[in-house]
Write an enzyme that holds these catalytic residues in place. Structure first.
Site, short mmCIF file in Angstrom:
data_model
loop_
_atom_site.label_atom_id
_atom_site.label_comp_id
_atom_site.label_asym_id
_atom_site.label_seq_id
_atom_site.Cartn_x
_atom_site.Cartn_y
_atom_site.Cartn_z
N ASP A 11 0.87 -1.17 0.00
CA ASP A 11 0.00 0.00 0.00
C ASP A 11 0.90 1.22 0.00
O ASP A 11 1.78 1.35 0.86
CB ASP A 11 -0.90 0.01 1.24
CG ASP A 11 -1.98 -1.06 1.17
OD1 ASP A 11 -2.21 -1.59 0.06
OD2 ASP A 11 -2.56 -1.38 2.21
N ASP A 130 -13.70 -4.52 -3.50
CA ASP A 130 -13.76 -4.49 -2.04
C ASP A 130 -15.14 -4.95 -1.63
O ASP A 130 -16.14 -4.31 -1.98
CB ASP A 130 -13.51 -3.06 -1.53
CG ASP A 130 -12.07 -2.62 -1.76
OD1 ASP A 130 -11.16 -3.42 -1.48
OD2 ASP A 130 -11.86 -1.50 -2.25
#
Lengths: 255, 198
Positions: A11, A130
């Site tokens: 990330d 997601d």
């Protein structure tokens, strides 16, 4: 035999590697190049870089580091985060990324997936989903890079996965939000469901805490790869050890 | 000098960086003169074979490529272009190596594209596979595949399909996988290509 892929996810925020718990409280984990190089040397099969701030801030991923990564590493890598048009994608691929991954922009405008596939080939186009389990349903969420902006969509996860496959996606990364960052194992039920729904490769994301979690997800769901972040960054799991463990458990792995 | 043919494929940067890591001097070019004079030529490519072939035609490159006498290496779709015909877009290709490119046969639990690391079986000795261990792993990403034939140097299996992972005919060679993204084994193939007599 085609092997199962172990994919560290980095990330990225403001050019640094970060990690939060269930998308919150991002903690600095270090330099991108150092992480990328270490993972390639330890035997990672592929890398994913997510600019977690990009989509929710409406700005594009800062690309300065992509060329640097492409120069030093010799395994495939995917870049995600705020890719909103063909030109954004072209720049990233021209800078040396092998794949681009889209999430919120595909939800805003599903035809974008087809445009990317037509411009660069389906093999370059990954769609990130997601998904949150709520009252018996798997629901797609959007703008998850920023907790305050995260919204629940009206889309069912399996329906959306089938749709993006038809639109031209070459691979899906399913991030199971209930499991993300809590290290209790991958969401086996949900991953089994998505593998039944589609024929393009599926990468499991969210929940890895120990070596056995990887064994379970490969044996029980047949996913094509497993993605994890913090367990690799913190060296709680060493990729070379993990791959030996999986190979001994008769899972097809590149050693 | 190595000429990397600018076929507008998106893996070109990775190919150039991989050559750089091996210390080779490479130029990205679509100029037939530069390509003819190069010591070695690499034909990269991703996407659809038909589209890649159209781009070569727009740049008047097919004639130039088929007449080359120095070592030529096609990568991924660049390798498929060396064959006669592709099911993908029903396209006629360069026809340097006989054979047709076909789509993977759908089977239960077989994901398409064939994406990830798979091992290859070396079937013939060739400078391109010098000192390469049997069953080495390479990174593949494709939905269409070249057939196994007399020109197969290395073969790969995916489900019930077995295909050419490495081919060679005279000075023309090709690999279906991405050597530029296949870690040390990929670098081994590229080094062999750079070191073979031109």
């Amino acid at each position: 035999m085609l092997t199962k892929r172990i994919i560290p996810c980095l990330d990225v925020k403001d050019g640094r590697v970060v990690k939060g718990v269930q998308f919150r409280n991002h903690r600095d984990m270090g330099d991108i190049l150092e992480h990328a190089q270490r993972y390639a040397e330890e035997g990672a099969d592929e890398l994913v870089f997510y600019d977690i701030t990009a989509s929710s801030d409406g700005r594009v991923v800062d690309k300065e580091w992509i060329r640097k990564v492409a120069k030093v590493i010799d395994i495939p890598f995917c870049v995600a985060g705020g890719i909103r048009n063909i030109e954004d994608a072209r720049k990233i691929l021209n800078d040396g990324a092998d794949k681009i991954s889209v999430n919120s922009p595909a939800l805003e405008r599903p035809d974008f997936v087809t445009e990317l596939a037509e411009a660069f080939g389906t093999q370059c186009v990954v769609v990130g989903i997601d998904s949150l389990y709520e009252k018996g349903n798997y629901i797609v969420h959007q703008y998850t890079g920023d907790e305050k902006k995260t919204i629940k969509t009206s889309r069912d996860t399996m329906e959306w996965a089938k749709r993006v496959q038809d639109l031209g996606a070459g691979e899906i990364v399913l991030n199971c939000m209930n499991q993300d960052g809590v290290k209790k194992g991958y969401d086996i039920d949900q991953l089994q469901a998505i593998k039944k729904a589609i024929t393009i490769p599926v990468i499991a994301s969210g929940g890895a805490g120990k070596e056995e979690d990887f064994q379970d997800v490969f044996e029980m769901t047949g996913v094509d790869g497993a993605l994890a972040a913090s367990v690799f960054h913190t060296r709680q799991i060493h990729i070379a050890d993990l791959k030996h463990y999986l190979s001994k458990s008769n899972i097809q792995i590149r050693l | 000098m190595i000429a990397v043919i600018d076929s507008c494929g998106s893996n070109i940067t990775s190919v150039l960086f991989a050559l750089q890591r091996l210390g080779a001097e490479a130029t990205l070019t679509a100029d037939p003169e530069v390509i003819r004079k190069a010591e070695r030529v690499i034909l990269p490519g991703v996407g659809a074979a038909g589209t890649a072939m159209d781009r070569l035609r727009e740049q008047n490159l097919p004639q130039c490529i088929v007449s080359l006498t120095q070592p030529v290496l096609g990568i991924c779709v660049g390798m498929q272009l060396l064959f006669s015909y592709s099911e993908e877009g029903e396209a006629n290709l360069l026809d340097i190596i006989p054979g047709n490119i076909s789509h993977f046969t759908p089977e239960k639990d077989k994901t398409i594209p064939h994406m990830g690391w798979n091992s290859i079986t070396i079937r013939k000795t060739h400078p391109l596979v010098n000192d390469l261990p049997q069953d080495s792993y390479f990174y593949f990403v494709h939905s269409y595949f070249p057939p196994v034939s007399d020109y197969t140097i290395g073969a790969c299996s995916y489900g019930g399909d077995t295909f050419s992972a490495i081919v060679a005919r005279d000075n023309f060679m090709g690999c279906q996988f991405h050597p530029e993204r296949s870690s040390k084994t990929g670098a081994h193939i590229l080094r062999n290509f750079l070191e073979m007599p031109a």
